[in-house]
Design an enzyme around this catalytic site. Structure first.
Site, mmCIF file in Angstrom:
data_model
loop_
_atom_site.group_PDB
_atom_site.id
_atom_site.type_symbol
_atom_site.label_atom_id
_atom_site.label_comp_id
_atom_site.label_asym_id
_atom_site.label_seq_id
_atom_site.Cartn_x
_atom_site.Cartn_y
_atom_site.Cartn_z
ATOM 1 N N LYS A 129 3.509 47.201 78.775
ATOM 2 C CA LYS A 129 2.775 48.468 78.629
ATOM 3 C C LYS A 129 3.366 49.213 77.456
ATOM 4 O O LYS A 129 4.529 48.983 77.075
ATOM 5 C CB LYS A 129 2.930 49.303 79.907
ATOM 6 N N ASP A 169 -5.698 52.522 77.598
ATOM 7 C CA ASP A 169 -5.308 53.215 78.833
ATOM 8 C C ASP A 169 -5.679 54.680 78.569
ATOM 9 O O ASP A 169 -6.533 54.946 77.699
ATOM 10 C CB ASP A 169 -3.797 53.032 79.117
HETATM 11 P P1 NDP Z 1 -9.068 58.185 80.139
HETATM 12 O O1 NDP Z 1 -8.206 58.774 79.102
HETATM 13 O O2 NDP Z 1 -10.368 57.568 79.751
HETATM 14 O O3 NDP Z 1 -9.398 59.267 81.271
HETATM 15 C C1 NDP Z 1 -8.378 59.907 81.979
HETATM 16 C C2 NDP Z 1 -9.000 60.974 82.869
HETATM 17 O O4 NDP Z 1 -8.000 61.482 83.727
HETATM 18 C C3 NDP Z 1 -9.554 62.147 82.074
HETATM 19 O O5 NDP Z 1 -10.627 62.710 82.765
HETATM 20 C C4 NDP Z 1 -8.348 63.097 82.065
HETATM 21 O O6 NDP Z 1 -8.699 64.460 81.923
HETATM 22 C C5 NDP Z 1 -7.757 62.857 83.431
HETATM 23 N N1 NDP Z 1 -6.307 63.101 83.367
HETATM 24 C C6 NDP Z 1 -5.400 62.420 82.623
HETATM 25 N N2 NDP Z 1 -4.179 62.945 82.772
HETATM 26 C C7 NDP Z 1 -4.325 63.966 83.620
HETATM 27 C C8 NDP Z 1 -3.425 64.895 84.176
HETATM 28 N N3 NDP Z 1 -2.114 64.881 83.873
HETATM 29 N N4 NDP Z 1 -3.930 65.804 85.042
HETATM 30 C C9 NDP Z 1 -5.252 65.803 85.359
HETATM 31 N N5 NDP Z 1 -6.154 64.953 84.844
HETATM 32 C C10 NDP Z 1 -5.691 64.055 84.007
HETATM 33 O O7 NDP Z 1 -8.144 57.114 80.909
HETATM 34 P P2 NDP Z 1 -8.581 55.901 81.829
HETATM 35 O O8 NDP Z 1 -9.804 56.254 82.590
HETATM 36 O O9 NDP Z 1 -8.548 54.680 81.004
HETATM 37 O O10 NDP Z 1 -7.326 55.803 82.829
HETATM 38 C C11 NDP Z 1 -7.281 56.523 84.050
HETATM 39 C C12 NDP Z 1 -6.254 55.876 84.980
HETATM 40 O O11 NDP Z 1 -6.622 54.510 85.232
HETATM 41 C C13 NDP Z 1 -4.828 55.811 84.446
HETATM 42 O O12 NDP Z 1 -3.916 55.920 85.523
HETATM 43 C C14 NDP Z 1 -4.745 54.413 83.871
HETATM 44 O O13 NDP Z 1 -3.411 53.948 83.792
HETATM 45 C C15 NDP Z 1 -5.550 53.654 84.911
HETATM 46 N N6 NDP Z 1 -6.065 52.367 84.473
HETATM 47 C C16 NDP Z 1 -6.889 52.256 83.378
HETATM 48 C C17 NDP Z 1 -7.375 51.037 82.990
HETATM 49 C C18 NDP Z 1 -8.359 50.899 81.874
HETATM 50 O O14 NDP Z 1 -8.874 49.780 81.721
HETATM 51 N N7 NDP Z 1 -8.673 51.932 81.127
HETATM 52 C C19 NDP Z 1 -6.961 49.799 83.696
HETATM 53 C C20 NDP Z 1 -6.193 50.022 84.899
HETATM 54 C C21 NDP Z 1 -5.740 51.264 85.227
HETATM 55 P P3 NDP Z 1 -8.386 65.212 80.509
HETATM 56 O O15 NDP Z 1 -9.331 64.548 79.523
HETATM 57 O O16 NDP Z 1 -8.667 66.624 80.778
HETATM 58 O O17 NDP Z 1 -6.936 64.905 80.208
#
Ligand code: NDP
Length: 447
Positions: A129, A169
């Protein structure tokens, strides 16, 4: 069993001692080690060959300076990370996260989880990662591009189709992967599609990769529902976040007959009793990159600034935002409101106390390393297509994803049964993920 628990306690103390201040990594390591007592009892060879000890120590950790110029000509400075955790099963594989909260402890927790998740998929991928404390919010396209180029100018020497294959991510989607791949190609003068996944469809990407994590989590949930003789029909679902995972989890829930009535971002949450309007959500989040209140305003839905989306009563909760976003208070409220299924779309979004409450209350709970493995599994399918210079159809790729998720689901339940915790997806995922990688490490000797 008591002897095994004492051994694992000692190993955990060593993790604490060797990695001071890395609280998220401690949490992730503890969660896995706590599950392994029955395995260690049955297979002392894993302890004798220091397999667990070695698993807790990354094979390689790279930390580097990322200087770049903003639109005003000012020099900005960030820190880049790549933790190459374990390559017993294949090249290191795992995403890059760009978020101001990123530091070594976050990257190591994510890399550690990734080892077991990747092992669970049954595909030939190791765990890694990376990321940076760079905050993409409010940055122009040009600034994002210059940052990605500077990041890759160091990272390129550590990655490769057979070495380490990063993906996206939080904060890293198709746009960022494009800039990263462009810079890699320029520096190396090689069109090595297999060096990154999550690429665009016209330049080496795979169908379904964008949708895969969210779709996969919902396929997993569908299997959980079937195990209890139920389906998505008529179920009220709450999703946290509104990024990649959240959006495509929402899409698949709606395709399978459920209704997503709330989602969020870090500014607050929206409640939309008619069901989230996906076209509008995608336009707001993916095209306009706006805040979630814009969705509420244009849709005539309720927007609650701050607060917790877990206040909204639902049958199924799908945390898809970030680590430790669902704590014991939230779990308690969900249980009181009648939630009977929780699947982690994000990595480690539920605190250990929350998971314990779900388990005590009989809520069916799927841990992230099983439920969100569809993203990395489809990345491995992208690597397979790149290696054979082929590209598969959407339906074929989605069928492969769905089969993989069913396989993970069944493996978790079978393993939980075998090790005396029937129905416990957490134990099943940790043990099944561990055994495959541990056996490979035994076979490869002390390396
Ligand atoms: P994105 O950046 O596309 O979206 C993240 C979302 O979560 C946004 O809506 C963001 O809101 C919100 N968010 C992030 N940090 C915070 C925080 N500290 N407090 C509140 N809201 C938060 O990321 P992904 O959808 O790709 O990833 C989301 C999760 O899924 C993560 O844990 C990631 O590790 C996991 N994941 C992702 C994969 C992938 O293929 N993308 C694969 C497996 C797991 P805002 O924009 O306001 O920050």
């Amino acid at each position: 069993m008591a002897h095994a628990e004492a051994t694992l306690d000692t190993l955990y103390s060593e993790v604490l001692r060797r990695n001071p201040g890395e609280t998220e990594f401690h949490q992730a390591a503890k969660e896995v080690l706590e599950s392994l007592a029955p395995v260690v009892t049955k297979h002392p060879e894993y302890v004798d060959a220091a397999v667990i000890r070695r698993l807790c120590e990354p094979e390689r950790q790279i930390i580097f300076r990322v200087p770049w110029q903003d639109d005003n000509g000012n020099v900005q400075l960030n820190r880049g990370f790549r933790v190459e955790f374990n390559s017993a099963l294949g090249p290191y594989k795992g995403g890059l996260r760009f978020h101001p909260s990123v530091y070594l402890g976050i990257v190591k927790f994510l890399g550690f989880e990734q080892i077991f998740k990747n092992s669970l998929t049954g595909l030939p991928i190791g765990g890694g990662k990376g990321g940076s404390d760079f905050d993409p919010k409010g940055r122009s396209d040009g600034e994002i591009m210059r940052f990605c180029q500077s990041f890759m100018t160091e990272l390129y020497r550590h990655i490769g189709e057979y070495t380490d294959v990063p993906a996206g991510d939080i904060g890293v989607g198709g746009r960022e992967i494009g800039y990263l791949f462009g810079q890699y190609k320029r520096i190396t003068n090689r069109y090595e599609s297999g060096v990154l996944t999550g690429k665009g469809l016209t330049w080496g990407g795979s169908q379904v990769r964008t949708e895969a994590t969210g779709y996969g989590a919902v396929f997993f949930l569908d299997e959980m529902l079937k195990t209890r003789g139920q389906s998505f029909d008529g179920k009220r679902v709450v999703v946290s976040g509104s990024g990649n995972v959240a959006v495509y989890a929402t899409e698949k829930v709606e395709q399978l007959g459920g209704t997503v009535i709330a989602c969020s971002d870090s500014s607050g949450y929206v409640v939309d009793e008619k069901g989230i309007d996906l076209a509008l959500l995608k336009d707001v989040k993916e095209t306009r990159r706006a805040r979630i209140d814009v969705y509420a305003e244009e849709r005539g839905a309720i927007f609650v600034p701050g607060g917790s989306v877990w206040d909204v009563p639902c049958d199924i909760a799908l945390p898809c935002a970030t680590q430790n976003e669902l704590d014991a208070d939230s779990a308690d409220r969900l249980i009181k409101n009648g939630t009977s299924y929780v699947a982690e779309g994000a990595n480690m979004p539920c605190t250990p106390d929350a998971v314990r409450l779900f388990s005590d209350a009989g809520v069916a709970f799927a841990p992230g390393k099983a439920a969100n493995a569809g993203g990395v599994a489809t990345s491995a399918l992208e690597m397979q297509q790149n290696a054979s210079r082929d590209s598969w159809s959407f339906d074929y790729t989605q069928d492969r994803l769905s089969d993989i998720m069913r396989g993970i689901h069944d493996r978790c339940l079978e393993t939980a049964d075998e090790y005396g915790s029937p129905g416990d997806y957490v134990t099943g995922a940790n043990i099944a993920g561990f055994i495959r990688v541990a056996n490979a490490m035994l076979a490869l000797g002390v390396v």
